[in-house]
Design an enzyme around this catalytic site. Structure first.
Site, mmCIF file in Angstrom:
data_model
loop_
_atom_site.group_PDB
_atom_site.id
_atom_site.type_symbol
_atom_site.label_atom_id
_atom_site.label_comp_id
_atom_site.label_asym_id
_atom_site.label_seq_id
_atom_site.Cartn_x
_atom_site.Cartn_y
_atom_site.Cartn_z
ATOM 1 N N GLY A 159 -3.764 1.484 -6.364
ATOM 2 C CA GLY A 159 -3.389 0.658 -5.221
ATOM 3 C C GLY A 159 -2.593 1.385 -4.166
ATOM 4 N N CYS A 160 -2.462 2.711 -4.316
ATOM 5 C CA CYS A 160 -1.566 3.472 -3.447
ATOM 6 C C CYS A 160 -2.185 3.721 -2.086
ATOM 7 C CB CYS A 160 -1.239 4.799 -4.109
ATOM 8 S SG CYS A 160 -0.211 5.859 -3.105
ATOM 9 N N GLY A 161 -1.373 3.559 -1.045
ATOM 10 C CA GLY A 161 -1.848 3.886 0.279
ATOM 11 C C GLY A 161 -0.976 4.909 0.965
ATOM 12 N N CYS A 191 1.577 6.686 -0.947
ATOM 13 C CA CYS A 191 2.338 7.270 -2.034
ATOM 14 C C CYS A 191 2.843 8.650 -1.656
ATOM 15 C CB CYS A 191 1.471 7.381 -3.284
ATOM 16 S SG CYS A 191 0.662 5.849 -3.712
#
Length: 283
Positions: free
Chosen positions: A108-110, A112
């Site tokens: 779900g990282c955008g 990070c």
């Protein structure tokens, strides 16, 4: 290359009892993106369309401006994942030194690993005027997307990003367990196909957070359409970037949150711009 979809054993429990069976599920794999011999990021992603991912991620990160900036790209399987090994042209080497973050990015990282608020809130690129699109076209584009999501039809567990044009419909679609990854893959695919993002619409099956707007702005698409609602920050950044942000999109309706003048609505009095005051007063 390792498979993108696997079968998993599972128990199904219902009110009237339980049974065993299997379900098709997407794979999630650590993907290391390395440049000029050093690791820049490790993202969890679906192991498919990896050339698209390498190019799109590099574009979104501002490490390249064209496919020609990547001198070589090798996709290498290692013990616990996959490495996308890239060597950049010397003119882009300084970007690696300045921006290497050595991040580990969950699905779900955008953003990070970004180590400052200023970097997270870097100004989005400003898109060009682009063309207009009618309400009927937007709804038709949304309807046409689901049947083309082959992996999601099989697993019901992945996101998609697609590119739609008035002349060709959905010209390109990419899927991934991560919504950011799906958009990066789409960016890479469009660059490889030499399709102009300024002439169409980006479609997303996810919510719209600020990094999705930033990626779309970098891509240069003037209109983005998502099935879920946007965040307040995403709306502000879309407004600043000149992007028409459409969300809560369904087969028969949608909501416009920024730059509505690109959207016209078909009615019994002909097409009128959404941002047109006369149209608003009548309806």
């Amino acid at each position: 290359m390792r498979p993108a979809v696997l079968s998993a054993d599972r128990h199904v429990v219902r009110e009237d009892g339980a049974n065993r069976g299997s379900r098709r599920i997407p794979e999630e794999t650590p993907i290391a993106l390395t440049y000029n011999g050093g690791t820049y990021a490790v993202m969890m992603a679906t192991p498919m369309d990896l050339e698209d991912f390498a190019i799109g991620f590099s574009l979104s990160e501002g490490l390249i401006q064209s496919r020609e900036d990547i001198k070589s790209l090798d996709i290498v399987e290692v013990d616990h994942g996959i490495e996308l090994r890239m060597w950049l042209a010397s003119s882009r080497a300084d970007e690696i030194t300045a921006r290497r973050r050595q991040i580990a990015g969950p699905t779900g990282c955008g953003l990070c690993g970004v180590d400052s608020i200023a970097e997270a809130m870097r100004p989005a690129a400003t898109v060009g005027l682009g063309g207009s699109v009618s309400g009927r076209q937007v709804m038709a584009a949304v309807r046409s997307m689901a049947p083309l999501q082959k992996m999601n039809l099989e697993t019901r567990a992945v996101h998609a990003a697609a590119f739609w044009t008035p002349s060709d419909g959905i010209a390109c679609l990419r899927e991934d367990v991560g919504r950011h990854n799906a958009l990066d893959k789409l960016s890479g695919a469009l660059m490889l196909a030499r399709l102009s993002p300024s002439e169409g619409v980006v479609l997303l099956t996810s919510r719209v957070s600020v990094e999705m707007v930033q990626k779309t702005a970098t891509l240069g698409a003037p209109v983005m359409v998502a099935v879920s609602a946007p965040t307040a920050l995403a709306i502000r950044v879309a407004e600043e970037a000149g992007i028409t942000l459409i969300a809560v999109a369904r087969a028969d309706s949608f909501e416009v949150f920024s730059h509505p003048s690109r959207i016209s609505v078909d009615s019994d009095i002909g097409e009128r711009k959404v941002g047109n005051e006369a149209w608003s007063e009548r309806h």
